[in-house]
Write a protein that holds these residues in place. Structure first.
Motif, PDB file in Angstrom:
ATOM      1  N   ALA A 100      10.298 -14.434   1.890  1.00  0.00           N
ATOM      2  CA  ALA A 100      10.798 -13.085   1.608  1.00  0.00           C
ATOM      3  C   ALA A 100      11.325 -12.422   2.868  1.00  0.00           C
ATOM      4  O   ALA A 100      12.333 -11.705   2.837  1.00  0.00           O
ATOM      5  CB  ALA A 100       9.692 -12.235   0.985  1.00  0.00           C
ATOM      6  N   LEU A 101      10.660 -12.666   3.997  1.00  0.00           N
ATOM      7  CA  LEU A 101      11.139 -12.109   5.260  1.00  0.00           C
ATOM      8  C   LEU A 101      12.468 -12.740   5.650  1.00  0.00           C
ATOM      9  O   LEU A 101      13.392 -12.042   6.102  1.00  0.00           O
ATOM     10  CB  LEU A 101      10.093 -12.341   6.363  1.00  0.00           C
ATOM     11  CG  LEU A 101       8.781 -11.585   6.196  1.00  0.00           C
ATOM     12  CD1 LEU A 101       7.787 -12.014   7.281  1.00  0.00           C
ATOM     13  CD2 LEU A 101       9.002 -10.089   6.238  1.00  0.00           C
ATOM     14  N   GLU A 102      12.594 -14.050   5.469  1.00  0.00           N
ATOM     15  CA  GLU A 102      13.855 -14.722   5.772  1.00  0.00           C
ATOM     16  C   GLU A 102      14.980 -14.154   4.912  1.00  0.00           C
ATOM     17  O   GLU A 102      16.089 -13.901   5.403  1.00  0.00           O
ATOM     18  CB  GLU A 102      13.720 -16.223   5.518  1.00  0.00           C
ATOM     19  CG  GLU A 102      12.673 -16.925   6.378  1.00  0.00           C
ATOM     20  CD  GLU A 102      12.433 -18.352   5.923  1.00  0.00           C
ATOM     21  OE1 GLU A 102      13.060 -18.770   4.922  1.00  0.00           O
ATOM     22  OE2 GLU A 102      11.618 -19.050   6.562  1.00  0.00           O
ATOM     23  N   PHE A 103      14.663 -13.948   3.639  1.00  0.00           N
ATOM     24  CA  PHE A 103      15.690 -13.439   2.730  1.00  0.00           C
ATOM     25  C   PHE A 103      16.137 -12.041   3.118  1.00  0.00           C
ATOM     26  O   PHE A 103      17.334 -11.753   3.186  1.00  0.00           O
ATOM     27  CB  PHE A 103      15.169 -13.441   1.291  1.00  0.00           C
ATOM     28  CG  PHE A 103      16.083 -12.718   0.346  1.00  0.00           C
ATOM     29  CD1 PHE A 103      17.244 -13.311  -0.099  1.00  0.00           C
ATOM     30  CD2 PHE A 103      15.800 -11.416  -0.068  1.00  0.00           C
ATOM     31  CE1 PHE A 103      18.111 -12.634  -0.949  1.00  0.00           C
ATOM     32  CE2 PHE A 103      16.652 -10.741  -0.917  1.00  0.00           C
ATOM     33  CZ  PHE A 103      17.811 -11.353  -1.360  1.00  0.00           C
ATOM     34  N   TRP A 104      15.177 -11.136   3.385  1.00  0.00           N
ATOM     35  CA  TRP A 104      15.564  -9.756   3.677  1.00  0.00           C
ATOM     36  C   TRP A 104      16.204  -9.618   5.054  1.00  0.00           C
ATOM     37  O   TRP A 104      17.026  -8.716   5.266  1.00  0.00           O
ATOM     38  CB  TRP A 104      14.372  -8.815   3.518  1.00  0.00           C
ATOM     39  CG  TRP A 104      14.036  -8.600   2.075  1.00  0.00           C
ATOM     40  CD1 TRP A 104      12.940  -9.025   1.402  1.00  0.00           C
ATOM     41  CD2 TRP A 104      14.859  -7.931   1.116  1.00  0.00           C
ATOM     42  NE1 TRP A 104      13.024  -8.668   0.073  1.00  0.00           N
ATOM     43  CE2 TRP A 104      14.181  -7.996  -0.125  1.00  0.00           C
ATOM     44  CE3 TRP A 104      16.099  -7.291   1.184  1.00  0.00           C
ATOM     45  CZ2 TRP A 104      14.715  -7.437  -1.287  1.00  0.00           C
ATOM     46  CZ3 TRP A 104      16.623  -6.737   0.032  1.00  0.00           C
ATOM     47  CH2 TRP A 104      15.935  -6.803  -1.179  1.00  0.00           C
ATOM     48  N   GLN A 105      15.887 -10.513   5.962  1.00  0.00           N
ATOM     49  CA  GLN A 105      16.621 -10.534   7.225  1.00  0.00           C
ATOM     50  C   GLN A 105      18.081 -10.909   6.961  1.00  0.00           C
ATOM     51  O   GLN A 105      18.993 -10.326   7.550  1.00  0.00           O
ATOM     52  CB  GLN A 105      15.974 -11.525   8.199  1.00  0.00           C
ATOM     53  CG  GLN A 105      14.619 -11.108   8.746  1.00  0.00           C
ATOM     54  CD  GLN A 105      14.702 -10.008   9.795  1.00  0.00           C
ATOM     55  OE1 GLN A 105      15.782  -9.531  10.130  1.00  0.00           O
ATOM     56  NE2 GLN A 105      13.547  -9.610  10.314  1.00  0.00           N
ATOM     57  N   ALA A 106      18.293 -11.871   6.081  1.00  0.00           N
ATOM     58  CA  ALA A 106      19.662 -12.254   5.724  1.00  0.00           C
ATOM     59  C   ALA A 106      20.384 -11.113   5.015  1.00  0.00           C
ATOM     60  O   ALA A 106      21.571 -10.864   5.250  1.00  0.00           O
ATOM     61  CB  ALA A 106      19.645 -13.504   4.847  1.00  0.00           C
ATOM     62  N   MET A 107      19.663 -10.395   4.152  1.00  0.00           N
ATOM     63  CA  MET A 107      20.268  -9.249   3.473  1.00  0.00           C
ATOM     64  C   MET A 107      20.620  -8.151   4.468  1.00  0.00           C
ATOM     65  O   MET A 107      21.656  -7.493   4.332  1.00  0.00           O
ATOM     66  CB  MET A 107      19.300  -8.716   2.424  1.00  0.00           C
ATOM     67  CG  MET A 107      19.301  -9.510   1.138  1.00  0.00           C
ATOM     68  SD  MET A 107      20.831  -9.347   0.184  1.00  0.00           S
ATOM     69  CE  MET A 107      20.650  -7.679  -0.460  1.00  0.00           C
ATOM     70  N   LYS A 108      19.777  -7.969   5.467  1.00  0.00           N
ATOM     71  CA  LYS A 108      20.058  -6.966   6.490  1.00  0.00           C
ATOM     72  C   LYS A 108      21.349  -7.306   7.218  1.00  0.00           C
ATOM     73  O   LYS A 108      22.195  -6.434   7.464  1.00  0.00           O
ATOM     74  CB  LYS A 108      18.895  -6.884   7.477  1.00  0.00           C
ATOM     75  CG  LYS A 108      19.116  -5.905   8.620  1.00  0.00           C
ATOM     76  CD  LYS A 108      17.941  -5.922   9.597  1.00  0.00           C
ATOM     77  CE  LYS A 108      18.217  -5.017  10.787  1.00  0.00           C
ATOM     78  NZ  LYS A 108      17.093  -5.041  11.758  1.00  0.00           N
ATOM     79  N   ARG A 109      21.525  -8.570   7.561  1.00  0.00           N
ATOM     80  CA  ARG A 109      22.759  -8.978   8.249  1.00  0.00           C
ATOM     81  C   ARG A 109      23.976  -8.786   7.359  1.00  0.00           C
ATOM     82  O   ARG A 109      25.058  -8.442   7.822  1.00  0.00           O
ATOM     83  CB  ARG A 109      22.645 -10.437   8.688  1.00  0.00           C
ATOM     84  CG  ARG A 109      21.615 -10.680   9.785  1.00  0.00           C
ATOM     85  CD  ARG A 109      21.748 -12.080  10.357  1.00  0.00           C
ATOM     86  NE  ARG A 109      21.416 -13.106   9.375  1.00  0.00           N
ATOM     87  CZ  ARG A 109      20.189 -13.592   9.188  1.00  0.00           C
ATOM     88  NH1 ARG A 109      19.165 -13.128   9.903  1.00  0.00           N
ATOM     89  NH2 ARG A 109      19.967 -14.536   8.287  1.00  0.00           N
ATOM     90  N   ALA A 110      23.784  -8.988   6.054  1.00  0.00           N
ATOM     91  CA  ALA A 110      24.910  -8.882   5.131  1.00  0.00           C
ATOM     92  C   ALA A 110      25.231  -7.450   4.737  1.00  0.00           C
ATOM     93  O   ALA A 110      26.352  -7.166   4.296  1.00  0.00           O
ATOM     94  CB  ALA A 110      24.613  -9.693   3.869  1.00  0.00           C
ATOM     95  N   SER A 111      24.262  -6.536   4.905  1.00  0.00           N
ATOM     96  CA  SER A 111      24.442  -5.174   4.414  1.00  0.00           C
ATOM     97  C   SER A 111      25.375  -4.349   5.269  1.00  0.00           C
ATOM     98  O   SER A 111      26.001  -3.400   4.789  1.00  0.00           O
ATOM     99  CB  SER A 111      23.086  -4.471   4.294  1.00  0.00           C
ATOM    100  OG  SER A 111      22.502  -4.298   5.579  1.00  0.00           O
ATOM    101  N   GLY A 112      25.484  -4.682   6.564  1.00  0.00           N
ATOM    102  CA  GLY A 112      26.364  -3.914   7.437  1.00  0.00           C
ATOM    103  C   GLY A 112      25.917  -2.478   7.551  1.00  0.00           C
ATOM    104  O   GLY A 112      24.728  -2.174   7.560  1.00  0.00           O
TER     105      GLY A 112
END
Length: 243
Positions: A204-216
């Motif tokens: 879940a941490l890996e996923f939300w880190q990826a979402m953070k990078r994608a969210s801009g």
């Protein structure tokens, strides 16, 4: 004549209607909310194309079935679909319907990361968040109708502005923070379900880190229905540490 004190009382009444209980108000019957969710699902199916990526749909099915089994749910009661849309998004509707956009499948690179998304959506439905949100919206509309009736057409200068201010107060003061609480509760329930299904919650941490990078760039958190990525990641770290 409507006094300023009475206007304040109406404002407070509207807010209390929309946030009258910690678990959310229940103004709309669950059966009606479920029917609304199923109707919305049919509209989405009619207007948003299903993904033609068979591997994505198979992966969503594999992960969803595993999570539902861990949750003690009958898979025959549920429906899920990957929709062709580049946005990294997913949703859950009353009536046990889950949709994941193809853009989200690109971010959730592993089954465990996809389980983060699906378990979160299952958490929303098991916690009855759909009914809570519908009731909160209904409560806010009740508040506006009370104000409208009390002020009366043309009785007070600036009546439209007062109504607009109340609507802003209800929306940004109650409905959106309430929605963020729903999101954080679904995170907790989802992480617990991931662990029960044998997925590593740290995904879940890996996923939300990826979402953070994608969210801009994001707007202010108080105008968002979802927690800011940093806040969300911090809470997920606390949830995992407490397990």
């Amino acid at each position: 004549m409507i006094t300023l004190a009475f206007r304040s009382t109406l404002f407070a009444a509207a807010l209390s209607l929309a946030a009258c209980e910690e678990g959310g108000p229940s103004l709309v019957p669950d059966a009606q909310v479920e029917a609304m969710g199923l109707q919305e699902w049919q509209q989405i199916r009619a207007n948003v194309p299903a993904s033609r990526n068979a591997a994505d749909q198979q992966r969503l099915t594999r992960v969803t079935r595993r999570l539902l089994a861990a949750a003690g749910e009958s898979t025959g009661d549920w429906e899920w679909q990957v929709f062709e849309n580049p946005q990294p998004n997913a949703f859950a509707l009353p009536g046990k319907r889950i949709g994941v956009f193809s853009g989200m499948m690109r971010i959730a690179e592993t089954d465990a990361q996809l389980a983060t998304v699906v378990a979160h959506e299952i958490g929303h439905l098991q916690a009855n968040h759909g009914s809570e949100r519908v009731s909160a919206q209904a409560a806010s509309q009740i508040g506006l109708q009370v104000l409208d009736a009390a002020l009366g057409a043309g009785e007070i200068a600036g009546r439209d502005q007062i109504g607009a201010a109340l609507g802003m107060g209800v929306e940004y003061g109650v409905l959106l923070p309430y929605s963020r609480r729903n999101e954080l509760e679904a995170d907790r329930l989802g992480i617990e379900l991931m662990a029960d299904a044998g997925y590593d919650p740290r995904a879940a941490l890996e996923f939300w880190q990826a979402m953070k990078r994608a969210s801009g760039n994001r707007g202010p958190e108080f105008l968002a229905t979802h927690p800011a990525p940093d806040n969300r990641i911090a809470q997920i770290e606390e949830i995992i540490a407490a397990q």
